[in-house]
Write an enzyme that holds these catalytic residues in place. Structure first.
Site, PDB file in Angstrom:
ATOM      1  N   CYS A 200      -5.830  11.306  49.009  1.00 45.00           N
ATOM      2  CA  CYS A 200      -5.269  10.204  49.285  1.00 45.00           C
ATOM      3  C   CYS A 200      -3.858  10.751  50.392  1.00 45.00           C
ATOM      4  CB  CYS A 200      -3.986   9.048  48.407  1.00 45.00           C
ATOM      5  SG  CYS A 200      -3.164   8.381  49.264  1.00 45.00           S
TER       6      CYS A 200
ATOM      7  N   ASN B 150     -10.024  12.184  42.892  1.00 46.33           N
ATOM      8  CA  ASN B 150     -10.672  12.199  41.227  1.00 46.33           C
ATOM      9  C   ASN B 150     -10.571  12.470  40.334  1.00 46.33           C
ATOM     10  OD1 ASN B 150     -10.718   8.968  42.538  1.00 46.33           O
ATOM     11  ND2 ASN B 150     -12.114   9.930  43.785  1.00 46.33           N
TER      12      ASN B 150
HETATM   13 ZN   LIG Z   1      -9.580   7.494  44.697  1.00 49.99          ZN
END
Ligand SMILES: [Zn+2]
Length: 308
Positions: A241, A250
Protein backbone atom coordinates in the site's frame (compact mmCIF):
# COMPACT_ATOMS: atom_id res chain seq x y z
CA UNK A 1 -22.70 -25.23 6.52
CA UNK A 2 -20.92 -25.47 3.25
CA UNK A 3 -17.40 -26.82 3.27
CA UNK A 4 -16.35 -24.65 0.38
CA UNK A 5 -14.78 -21.26 0.04
CA UNK A 6 -14.29 -18.92 -2.88
CA UNK A 7 -10.85 -17.41 -3.26
CA UNK A 8 -10.62 -14.22 -5.30
CA UNK A 9 -7.12 -13.80 -6.67
CA UNK A 10 -6.10 -10.14 -6.66
CA UNK A 11 -2.38 -10.54 -7.45
CA UNK A 12 -2.48 -9.29 -11.06
CA UNK A 13 -4.17 -6.05 -9.88
CA UNK A 14 -3.84 -5.27 -6.15
CA UNK A 15 -0.47 -7.01 -6.16
CA UNK A 16 1.26 -5.81 -9.31
CA UNK A 17 -0.06 -2.24 -9.12
CA UNK A 18 2.36 -1.68 -6.26
CA UNK A 19 5.44 -2.78 -8.21
CA UNK A 20 7.77 0.08 -9.09
CA UNK A 21 9.18 -1.51 -12.23
CA UNK A 22 6.82 -1.60 -15.22
CA UNK A 23 5.64 -5.14 -15.82
CA UNK A 24 5.09 -6.26 -19.40
CA UNK A 25 1.55 -6.98 -20.46
CA UNK A 26 2.76 -10.41 -21.60
CA UNK A 27 3.96 -11.25 -18.08
CA UNK A 28 0.64 -10.16 -16.58
CA UNK A 29 -1.27 -12.29 -19.07
CA UNK A 30 0.95 -15.27 -18.38
CA UNK A 31 0.35 -14.79 -14.65
CA UNK A 32 -3.41 -14.74 -15.21
CA UNK A 33 -3.26 -17.89 -17.35
CA UNK A 34 -1.11 -19.75 -14.81
CA UNK A 35 -3.56 -18.80 -12.06
CA UNK A 36 -6.51 -20.03 -14.13
CA UNK A 37 -4.60 -23.26 -14.77
CA UNK A 38 -4.03 -23.69 -11.02
CA UNK A 39 -7.79 -23.56 -10.51
CA UNK A 40 -8.51 -19.95 -9.58
CA UNK A 41 -11.99 -19.03 -10.84
CA UNK A 42 -12.05 -15.35 -9.87
CA UNK A 43 -8.99 -13.44 -11.03
CA UNK A 44 -8.95 -9.68 -10.72
CA UNK A 45 -7.31 -8.79 -13.98
CA UNK A 46 -6.87 -5.02 -14.22
CA UNK A 47 -7.84 -1.61 -13.04
CA UNK A 48 -9.58 0.97 -15.22
CA UNK A 49 -8.25 3.91 -13.25
CA UNK A 50 -6.51 6.77 -14.99
CA UNK A 51 -2.93 5.84 -16.02
CA UNK A 52 -1.95 9.14 -14.38
CA UNK A 53 -2.81 7.61 -10.99
CA UNK A 54 -1.64 4.08 -11.54
CA UNK A 55 0.75 3.81 -14.53
CA UNK A 56 1.21 0.08 -13.90
CA UNK A 57 -2.43 -0.51 -14.95
CA UNK A 58 -2.34 1.57 -18.16
CA UNK A 59 -2.52 -1.60 -20.29
CA UNK A 60 -5.99 -2.57 -18.99
CA UNK A 61 -7.61 -2.84 -22.44
CA UNK A 62 -4.75 -4.99 -23.78
CA UNK A 63 -5.11 -7.25 -20.74
CA UNK A 64 -8.83 -7.71 -21.36
CA UNK A 65 -8.18 -8.46 -25.04
CA UNK A 66 -5.52 -11.05 -24.19
CA UNK A 67 -7.27 -13.02 -21.43
CA UNK A 68 -7.10 -16.85 -21.56
CA UNK A 69 -9.49 -18.38 -24.05
CA UNK A 70 -13.09 -18.95 -22.99
CA UNK A 71 -12.92 -22.45 -24.47
CA UNK A 72 -10.07 -23.52 -22.20
CA UNK A 73 -11.35 -21.74 -19.09
CA UNK A 74 -15.10 -21.26 -19.55
CA UNK A 75 -15.91 -20.55 -15.91
CA UNK A 76 -13.29 -17.99 -14.92
CA UNK A 77 -14.39 -14.46 -13.95
CA UNK A 78 -12.08 -11.53 -14.50
CA UNK A 79 -13.32 -8.63 -12.40
CA UNK A 80 -11.74 -5.22 -12.95
CA UNK A 81 -11.60 -2.10 -10.80
CA UNK A 82 -13.57 0.93 -11.99
CA UNK A 83 -13.36 4.19 -10.03
CA UNK A 84 -16.04 6.12 -11.93
CA UNK A 85 -18.27 6.17 -15.04
CA UNK A 86 -15.38 6.76 -17.39
CA UNK A 87 -13.58 3.69 -16.05
CA UNK A 88 -16.81 1.71 -16.12
CA UNK A 89 -17.51 2.57 -19.76
CA UNK A 90 -13.99 1.60 -20.79
CA UNK A 91 -14.24 -1.65 -18.83
CA UNK A 92 -17.63 -2.52 -20.33
CA UNK A 93 -16.31 -1.73 -23.83
CA UNK A 94 -13.38 -4.06 -23.14
CA UNK A 95 -15.82 -6.84 -22.31
CA UNK A 96 -15.77 -6.87 -18.49
CA UNK A 97 -18.57 -8.93 -16.96
CA UNK A 98 -17.78 -7.89 -13.40
CA UNK A 99 -16.47 -4.61 -12.01
CA UNK A 100 -15.41 -3.49 -8.56
CA UNK A 101 -15.90 -0.11 -6.96
CA UNK A 102 -13.96 1.00 -3.94
CA UNK A 103 -14.62 3.19 -0.95
CA UNK A 104 -12.76 3.68 2.31
CA UNK A 105 -14.00 3.48 5.88
CA UNK A 106 -11.66 6.32 6.86
CA UNK A 107 -12.10 9.93 5.66
CA UNK A 108 -8.38 10.74 5.55
CA UNK A 109 -7.59 7.63 3.56
CA UNK A 110 -10.41 8.40 1.12
CA UNK A 111 -8.96 11.89 0.58
CA UNK A 112 -5.41 10.64 0.00
CA UNK A 113 -6.29 7.56 -2.03
CA UNK A 114 -9.09 8.86 -4.25
CA UNK A 115 -9.16 12.61 -3.57
CA UNK A 116 -12.68 12.88 -2.21
CA UNK A 117 -14.78 12.23 0.86
CA UNK A 118 -16.37 8.82 1.48
CA UNK A 119 -19.81 10.22 0.67
CA UNK A 120 -18.57 11.80 -2.58
CA UNK A 121 -16.87 8.56 -3.63
CA UNK A 122 -20.12 6.66 -3.11
CA UNK A 123 -22.09 9.29 -5.05
CA UNK A 124 -19.78 8.68 -8.03
CA UNK A 125 -20.74 5.02 -8.00
CA UNK A 126 -24.48 5.60 -8.28
CA UNK A 127 -24.41 5.90 -12.11
CA UNK A 128 -21.92 3.01 -12.28
CA UNK A 129 -24.36 0.72 -10.42
CA UNK A 130 -27.20 1.93 -12.63
CA UNK A 131 -25.30 1.30 -15.88
CA UNK A 132 -24.03 -2.05 -14.62
CA UNK A 133 -27.58 -3.15 -13.81
CA UNK A 134 -28.74 -2.22 -17.32
CA UNK A 135 -25.87 -4.09 -18.95
CA UNK A 136 -26.01 -7.17 -16.73
CA UNK A 137 -22.58 -6.53 -15.23
CA UNK A 138 -22.00 -7.61 -11.61
CA UNK A 139 -20.59 -5.11 -9.14
CA UNK A 140 -18.43 -5.95 -6.15
CA UNK A 141 -17.79 -3.33 -3.50
CA UNK A 142 -14.47 -2.90 -1.78
CA UNK A 143 -13.97 -1.09 1.49
CA UNK A 144 -10.43 -0.23 2.53
CA UNK A 145 -9.11 0.47 6.04
CA UNK A 146 -11.81 -1.62 7.74
CA UNK A 147 -9.72 -2.05 10.89
CA UNK A 148 -7.17 0.74 10.86
CA UNK A 149 -6.06 3.68 8.76
CA UNK A 150 -2.47 4.85 8.28
CA UNK A 151 -3.55 8.41 9.15
CA UNK A 152 -6.33 8.02 11.71
CA UNK A 153 -5.39 4.81 13.52
CA UNK A 154 -8.27 2.58 14.65
CA UNK A 155 -11.40 2.76 12.48
CA UNK A 156 -14.84 2.44 14.05
CA UNK A 157 -16.65 -0.82 13.17
CA UNK A 158 -19.88 1.20 12.90
CA UNK A 159 -18.35 3.35 10.16
CA UNK A 160 -17.40 0.22 8.20
CA UNK A 161 -20.93 -1.13 8.67
CA UNK A 162 -22.42 2.13 7.41
CA UNK A 163 -20.31 2.14 4.22
CA UNK A 164 -20.98 -1.58 3.67
CA UNK A 165 -24.74 -1.09 4.04
CA UNK A 166 -24.68 1.71 1.45
CA UNK A 167 -22.68 -0.37 -1.06
CA UNK A 168 -25.12 -3.24 -0.57
CA UNK A 169 -28.12 -0.97 -1.01
CA UNK A 170 -26.68 0.35 -4.29
CA UNK A 171 -26.44 -3.20 -5.64
CA UNK A 172 -23.09 -4.80 -4.76
CA UNK A 173 -23.43 -8.58 -4.85
CA UNK A 174 -20.58 -8.84 -2.36
CA UNK A 175 -18.62 -6.48 -0.10
CA UNK A 176 -14.92 -7.13 0.28
CA UNK A 177 -13.61 -5.87 3.63
CA UNK A 178 -10.01 -4.72 3.30
CA UNK A 179 -7.55 -4.54 6.15
CA UNK A 180 -5.44 -2.45 3.82
CA UNK A 181 -2.51 -1.94 6.17
CA UNK A 182 -2.66 -5.41 7.70
CA UNK A 183 -2.89 -4.17 11.27
CA UNK A 184 -5.90 -6.26 12.31
CA UNK A 185 -5.91 -9.19 14.71
CA UNK A 186 -8.68 -11.79 15.04
CA UNK A 187 -10.16 -9.74 17.89
CA UNK A 188 -10.35 -6.44 15.98
CA UNK A 189 -11.45 -8.18 12.79
CA UNK A 190 -14.27 -9.97 14.64
CA UNK A 191 -15.44 -6.73 16.27
CA UNK A 192 -15.63 -5.22 12.80
CA UNK A 193 -17.43 -8.27 11.33
CA UNK A 194 -19.99 -8.28 14.14
CA UNK A 195 -20.92 -4.67 13.37
CA UNK A 196 -21.01 -5.21 9.60
CA UNK A 197 -23.00 -8.45 9.80
CA UNK A 198 -25.82 -6.56 11.52
CA UNK A 199 -26.31 -4.68 8.23
CA UNK A 200 -25.08 -7.03 5.51
CA UNK A 201 -25.72 -10.81 5.34
CA UNK A 202 -22.52 -12.68 6.13
CA UNK A 203 -22.82 -14.65 2.85
CA UNK A 204 -22.28 -11.36 1.03
CA UNK A 205 -19.06 -10.46 2.83
CA UNK A 206 -15.49 -11.25 1.79
CA UNK A 207 -12.29 -10.91 3.81
CA UNK A 208 -9.41 -9.02 2.20
CA UNK A 209 -6.53 -9.13 4.62
CA UNK A 210 -3.00 -7.87 4.19
CA UNK A 211 -0.20 -9.61 6.03
CA UNK A 212 1.94 -6.76 7.37
CA UNK A 213 1.93 -8.08 10.94
CA UNK A 214 1.67 -11.76 10.00
CA UNK A 215 -1.96 -11.93 11.17
CA UNK A 216 -3.69 -12.39 7.81
CA UNK A 217 -4.08 -16.18 7.99
CA UNK A 218 -5.34 -15.93 11.59
CA UNK A 219 -7.78 -13.22 10.49
CA UNK A 220 -9.01 -15.35 7.60
CA UNK A 221 -9.50 -18.31 9.93
CA UNK A 222 -11.41 -16.21 12.47
CA UNK A 223 -13.56 -14.84 9.64
CA UNK A 224 -14.21 -18.35 8.32
CA UNK A 225 -15.37 -19.42 11.80
CA UNK A 226 -17.59 -16.34 11.85
CA UNK A 227 -19.22 -17.53 8.61
CA UNK A 228 -17.38 -15.83 5.75
CA UNK A 229 -16.93 -18.00 2.69
CA UNK A 230 -15.14 -15.63 0.34
CA UNK A 231 -11.57 -14.37 0.65
CA UNK A 232 -9.22 -12.22 -1.41
CA UNK A 233 -5.55 -13.08 -1.67
CA UNK A 234 -2.62 -12.64 -4.01
CA UNK A 235 -0.24 -15.27 -5.28
CA UNK A 236 3.18 -15.01 -3.60
CA UNK A 237 1.67 -12.35 -1.31
CA UNK A 238 2.21 -9.68 -3.98
CA UNK A 239 1.25 -6.15 -3.12
CA UNK A 240 1.50 -3.39 -0.58
CA UNK A 241 0.00 0.00 0.00
CA UNK A 242 1.81 3.13 -1.21
CA UNK A 243 0.14 5.21 1.53
CA UNK A 244 1.18 3.04 4.45
CA UNK A 245 4.91 2.69 4.95
CA UNK A 246 5.98 -0.90 5.55
CA UNK A 247 2.59 -2.37 4.64
CA UNK A 248 3.07 -5.70 2.90
CA UNK A 249 0.92 -7.40 0.34
CA UNK A 250 -2.24 -9.40 0.62
CA UNK A 251 -2.27 -12.71 2.36
CA UNK A 252 -0.64 -15.17 -0.04
CA UNK A 253 -3.09 -17.35 -1.95
CA UNK A 254 -0.88 -20.36 -1.22
CA UNK A 255 -1.18 -19.71 2.52
CA UNK A 256 -4.98 -19.58 2.35
CA UNK A 257 -5.15 -22.74 0.24
CA UNK A 258 -2.90 -24.55 2.73
CA UNK A 259 -5.10 -23.33 5.61
CA UNK A 260 -8.31 -24.51 3.94
CA UNK A 261 -6.79 -27.80 2.76
CA UNK A 262 -5.91 -28.45 6.41
CA UNK A 263 -9.51 -27.74 7.43
CA UNK A 264 -10.88 -30.05 4.74
CA UNK A 265 -12.53 -27.07 3.05
CA UNK A 266 -12.69 -27.17 -0.76
CA UNK A 267 -11.07 -24.30 -2.69
CA UNK A 268 -10.84 -25.92 -6.14
CA UNK A 269 -7.19 -24.87 -6.30
CA UNK A 270 -4.23 -27.15 -7.01
CA UNK A 271 -1.63 -26.12 -4.43
CA UNK A 272 1.34 -27.55 -6.37
CA UNK A 273 0.42 -25.66 -9.53
CA UNK A 274 -0.12 -22.52 -7.48
CA UNK A 275 3.30 -22.82 -5.80
CA UNK A 276 4.85 -23.25 -9.24
CA UNK A 277 3.11 -20.04 -10.37
CA UNK A 278 4.31 -18.28 -7.21
CA UNK A 279 7.92 -19.36 -7.83
CA UNK A 280 7.68 -18.19 -11.43
CA UNK A 281 6.30 -14.69 -10.74
CA UNK A 282 8.70 -14.25 -7.81
CA UNK A 283 11.55 -15.16 -10.18
CA UNK A 284 10.33 -12.53 -12.63
CA UNK A 285 10.31 -9.96 -9.84
CA UNK A 286 13.66 -11.27 -8.59
CA UNK A 287 12.66 -12.09 -5.07
CA UNK A 288 11.59 -15.05 -2.97
CA UNK A 289 7.84 -15.70 -2.72
CA UNK A 290 6.20 -13.74 0.09
CA UNK A 291 4.41 -16.97 1.05
CA UNK A 292 5.69 -19.16 3.86
CA UNK A 293 3.89 -22.14 2.32
CA UNK A 294 5.57 -21.63 -1.07
CA UNK A 295 9.00 -21.20 0.49
CA UNK A 296 8.56 -24.38 2.55
CA UNK A 297 7.26 -26.46 -0.35
CA UNK A 298 9.92 -25.18 -2.76
CA UNK A 299 12.68 -25.92 -0.27
CA UNK A 300 11.28 -29.41 0.26
CA UNK A 301 11.27 -30.12 -3.47
CA UNK A 302 14.81 -28.79 -3.83
CA UNK A 303 13.72 -25.84 -5.97
CA UNK A 304 14.61 -23.27 -3.36
CA UNK A 305 16.86 -21.52 -5.82
CA UNK A 306 17.03 -17.98 -4.51
CA UNK A 307 17.84 -17.67 -0.84
CA UNK A 308 16.63 -14.18 -0.11
ZN1 LIG B 1 -5.49 -5.08 -0.82
Amino acid sequence: MSRQVRIVEVGPRDGLQNEKQTIDTGIKLELIERLAKAGLRDIEAASFVSPKWVPQMADHAAIMAGLPSRETYPDVNYPVLTPNMKGFEAAAAAGAKEVAVFAAASESFSQKNINCSIAESIERFVPVFEAARQQGIRVRGYISCVVACPYEGAVSPEKVAEVAARLLELGSYEISLGDTIGAGTPASVLRMLEAVARKVPVQQLAGHYHDTYGMAVANAYASYQFGLRSFDSSVAGLGGCPYAKGATGNVATEDLVYLFNGLGVETGIDLDALVECSAWISGVLQRAPGSRVSRALLAKSGQGGVCA
